[in-house]
Write a protein that holds these residues in place. Structure first.
Motif, PDB file in Angstrom:
ATOM      1  N   LEU A  36     -18.000 -46.863 -24.992  1.00 43.45           N
ATOM      2  CA  LEU A  36     -18.702 -45.932 -24.110  1.00 43.45           C
ATOM      3  C   LEU A  36     -17.832 -45.590 -22.902  1.00 43.45           C
ATOM      4  N   GLU A  37     -17.214 -46.613 -22.311  1.00 42.53           N
ATOM      5  CA  GLU A  37     -16.341 -46.391 -21.158  1.00 42.53           C
ATOM      6  C   GLU A  37     -15.129 -45.534 -21.535  1.00 42.53           C
ATOM      7  N   ALA A  38     -14.571 -45.777 -22.711  1.00 49.94           N
ATOM      8  CA  ALA A  38     -13.405 -45.008 -23.150  1.00 49.94           C
ATOM      9  C   ALA A  38     -13.757 -43.535 -23.335  1.00 49.94           C
ATOM     10  N   PHE A  39     -14.937 -43.264 -23.875  1.00 45.39           N
ATOM     11  CA  PHE A  39     -15.394 -41.891 -24.061  1.00 45.39           C
ATOM     12  C   PHE A  39     -15.533 -41.182 -22.716  1.00 45.39           C
ATOM     13  N   VAL A  40     -16.178 -41.868 -21.770  1.00 41.99           N
ATOM     14  CA  VAL A  40     -16.376 -41.297 -20.431  1.00 41.99           C
ATOM     15  C   VAL A  40     -15.031 -41.055 -19.749  1.00 41.99           C
ATOM     16  N   ALA A  41     -14.138 -42.044 -19.808  1.00 42.58           N
ATOM     17  CA  ALA A  41     -12.829 -41.918 -19.161  1.00 42.58           C
ATOM     18  C   ALA A  41     -12.013 -40.781 -19.774  1.00 42.58           C
ATOM     19  N   SER A  42     -12.139 -40.581 -21.085  1.00 42.99           N
ATOM     20  CA  SER A  42     -11.399 -39.500 -21.753  1.00 42.99           C
ATOM     21  C   SER A  42     -11.849 -38.137 -21.245  1.00 42.99           C
TER      22      SER A  42
ATOM     23  N   LEU B 275     -13.320 -37.572 -18.376  1.00 39.81           N
ATOM     24  CA  LEU B 275     -12.880 -37.478 -16.977  1.00 39.81           C
ATOM     25  C   LEU B 275     -11.415 -37.038 -16.908  1.00 39.81           C
ATOM     26  N   GLY B 276     -10.602 -37.582 -17.793  1.00 42.53           N
ATOM     27  CA  GLY B 276      -9.202 -37.180 -17.848  1.00 42.53           C
ATOM     28  C   GLY B 276      -9.058 -35.704 -18.177  1.00 42.53           C
ATOM     29  N   LEU B 277      -9.906 -35.203 -19.088  1.00 43.76           N
ATOM     30  CA  LEU B 277      -9.875 -33.786 -19.443  1.00 43.76           C
ATOM     31  C   LEU B 277     -10.233 -32.911 -18.241  1.00 43.76           C
ATOM     32  N   ILE B 278     -11.282 -33.312 -17.499  1.00 43.94           N
ATOM     33  CA  ILE B 278     -11.675 -32.573 -16.292  1.00 43.94           C
ATOM     34  C   ILE B 278     -10.526 -32.556 -15.287  1.00 43.94           C
ATOM     35  N   PHE B 279      -9.912 -33.716 -15.104  1.00 41.63           N
ATOM     36  CA  PHE B 279      -8.799 -33.847 -14.161  1.00 41.63           C
ATOM     37  C   PHE B 279      -7.647 -32.911 -14.549  1.00 41.63           C
ATOM     38  N   LEU B 280      -7.290 -32.884 -15.827  1.00 45.31           N
ATOM     39  CA  LEU B 280      -6.189 -32.041 -16.281  1.00 45.31           C
ATOM     40  C   LEU B 280      -6.511 -30.559 -16.117  1.00 45.31           C
ATOM     41  N   CYS B 281      -7.780 -30.194 -16.369  1.00 49.32           N
ATOM     42  CA  CYS B 281      -8.190 -28.799 -16.200  1.00 49.32           C
ATOM     43  C   CYS B 281      -7.995 -28.341 -14.762  1.00 49.32           C
ATOM     44  N   PHE B 282      -8.337 -29.223 -13.811  1.00 57.10           N
ATOM     45  CA  PHE B 282      -8.221 -28.814 -12.412  1.00 57.10           C
ATOM     46  C   PHE B 282      -6.794 -28.945 -11.881  1.00 57.10           C
TER      47      PHE B 282
END
Length: 440
Positions: free
Chosen positions: A167-173, A175-182
């Motif tokens: 579950l944590e890995a899914f959430v972190a992934s 979050l990483g996508l959001i970070f890269l988009c911005f």
């Protein structure tokens, strides 16, 4: 030890409690990675779709002025989340369980109902944000997008079956996508570095300008999510640190490090939304951009880059999906903590999701998409009303030596926490009064 002393029942989150192994030695990086996870699940609530509208409005209307408010909000959030982690690690109780132990039955019922309403309101914002993202990316009508949001319950159930780390890995992934988009948005918009840095310095205009003050209060009110305090106090206990004083101190140190790093990421995302709005819209004289769909439609034409709007929508979709995971998990923690009521995970999550989807479907069908935008604002007002009911008990508990033992918050930390609680209460009351005044 405390649980046996007060006769408390099953641990928070049941079999997930102390289910994630942590090394007894090794490098600091290895131990940090073992404890990393809960902070990133908490950070989701600080960049959910409910925050996007206030950040967009602040950037388009006032440029970089309100970056200082975002910074202040995140500093407050870091301290409050650290206190939530302290409560869970020191006592073995999450915030809901501690409320049940320390307050009378009528007070607990009031707190439980208020928290359930807040979770539904938070879920409401996430459903609307996800539905908007589906519409922008795939052309799915808002009504059907909201209905599809009910299906992500099965995704959450599947992840939970794989263990808490999955579950944590899914959430972190995501979050990483959001970070890269911005990161990409920042590179495309190329904001002036000097102006951005100046925006993080507090200025009198934030207080003297009534509109700026109102938006600042909105940013503060929408940043600290009440359900995150319940969530964090529980999920820090998934780590199998030694339940001794030394083990708890080490667990608290790594938990606070984890949440601080994660909330720094949330600070970047919220600031990036405002900076993008300031650089693209405010600089071009478009000070009227307050709507997520409006921002999506204008980004690519004004930047001259076709991918800009798509990146914005992808980040919104990832934010909406991520937020549903943490909100439904918080709902489980709250129900079990206040009521000691355990129902099947799928039933709890389906109930929470349906309670959020139904208003969106009805409002969209009856009033159209304009009504849905107003519903998004209402959800943030409801969250503001409930926030003091989570913050005040938390600060009381961590300041109680009898409850906290050696990990009780010191006088200086308690004083700062009470000051933050007072600021949040005053600002949220101001926001609430202002919202109802404007609606007349």
């Amino acid at each position: 030890m405390l649980r046996r002393a007060v006769g408390y029942g099953p641990p928070s989150l049941g079999p997930l409690n102390a289910s994630v192994a942590v090394p007894r030695g090794g490098s600091w990086l290895r131990r940090l990675l073992a404890f990393a996870g809960p902070g990133y699940m908490v950070a989701v609530g600080y960049m959910d779709p409910g925050n996007w509208a206030t950040d967009l409005a602040g950037g388009s209307r006032f440029g970089y002025l309100l970056l200082s408010v975002i910074l202040l909000s995140n500093l407050m959030a870091m301290l409050l989340q650290a206190l939530a982690a302290r409560l869970g690690i020191a006592t073995g109780l999450d915030l809901a369980q501690a409320c049940r132990e320390r307050y009378s039955k009528p007070v607990n019922i009031l707190l439980w109902l208020a928290c359930e309403i807040a979770i539904i309101a938070c879920d409401l914002a996430e459903v609307i944000g996800t539905a908007i993202a589906l519409k922008l990316l795939f052309g799915i009508p808002l009504l059907w997008g909201a209905v599809l949001c009910a299906l992500d319950v099965f995704l959450i159930l599947l992840l939970m079956r794989q263990g808490f780390r999955a579950l944590e890995a899914f959430v972190a992934s995501l979050l990483g996508l959001i970070f890269l988009c911005f990161i990409a948005q920042m590179m495309l918009s190329q904001p002036p570095i000097a102006a951005v840095l100046a925006g993080f310095i507090p200025r009198a205009e934030v207080v003297t300008n009534p509109t700026a003050l109102y938006l600042a209060i909105g940013i503060l009110g929408a940043t600290v999510m009440p359900h995150n305090l319940y969530l964090h106090s529980s999920i820090v206990q998934t780590r199998a640190f030694e339940r001794t004083e030394a083990g708890r101190r080490e667990g608290l140190r790594w938990a606070v490090t984890d949440s601080t790093l994660a909330l720094t990421l949330a600070l970047f995302v919220n600031a990036a939304i405002l900076i993008t709005a300031a650089t693209v819209f405010h600089a071009a004289g478009r000070t009227d951009v307050e709507d997520i769909e409006q921002a999506y439609q204008l980004l690519s034409p004004m930047l001259g880059v076709g991918i800009a709007s798509m990146l914005f929508a992808v980040a919104l979709l990832a934010s909406g999906i991520n937020s549903t995971v943490t909100a439904t998990l918080a709902g489980q923690i709250v129900m079990e903590g206040f009521l000691r009521l355990r129902i099947p995970s799928w039933a709890r999550r389906l109930l929470t999701r349906c309670l959020a989807v139904a208003p969106v479907v009805l409002i969209t069908a009856w009033y159209g998409e304009t009504g849905t935008a107003k519903l998004l604002v209402l959800s943030q007002v409801i969250l503001s009303m409930q926030l003091p009911l989570a913050v005040i008990p938390l600060v009381r508990f961590v300041s109680d030596r009898q409850l906290m033992g050696p990990l009780v918050a010191g006088r200086a930390l308690s004083a700062i926490a009470w000051l933050i609680a007072a600021i949040i209460v005053v600002l949220n009351v101001h926001l609430l009064v202002g919202t109802f005044s404007l609606s007349r």
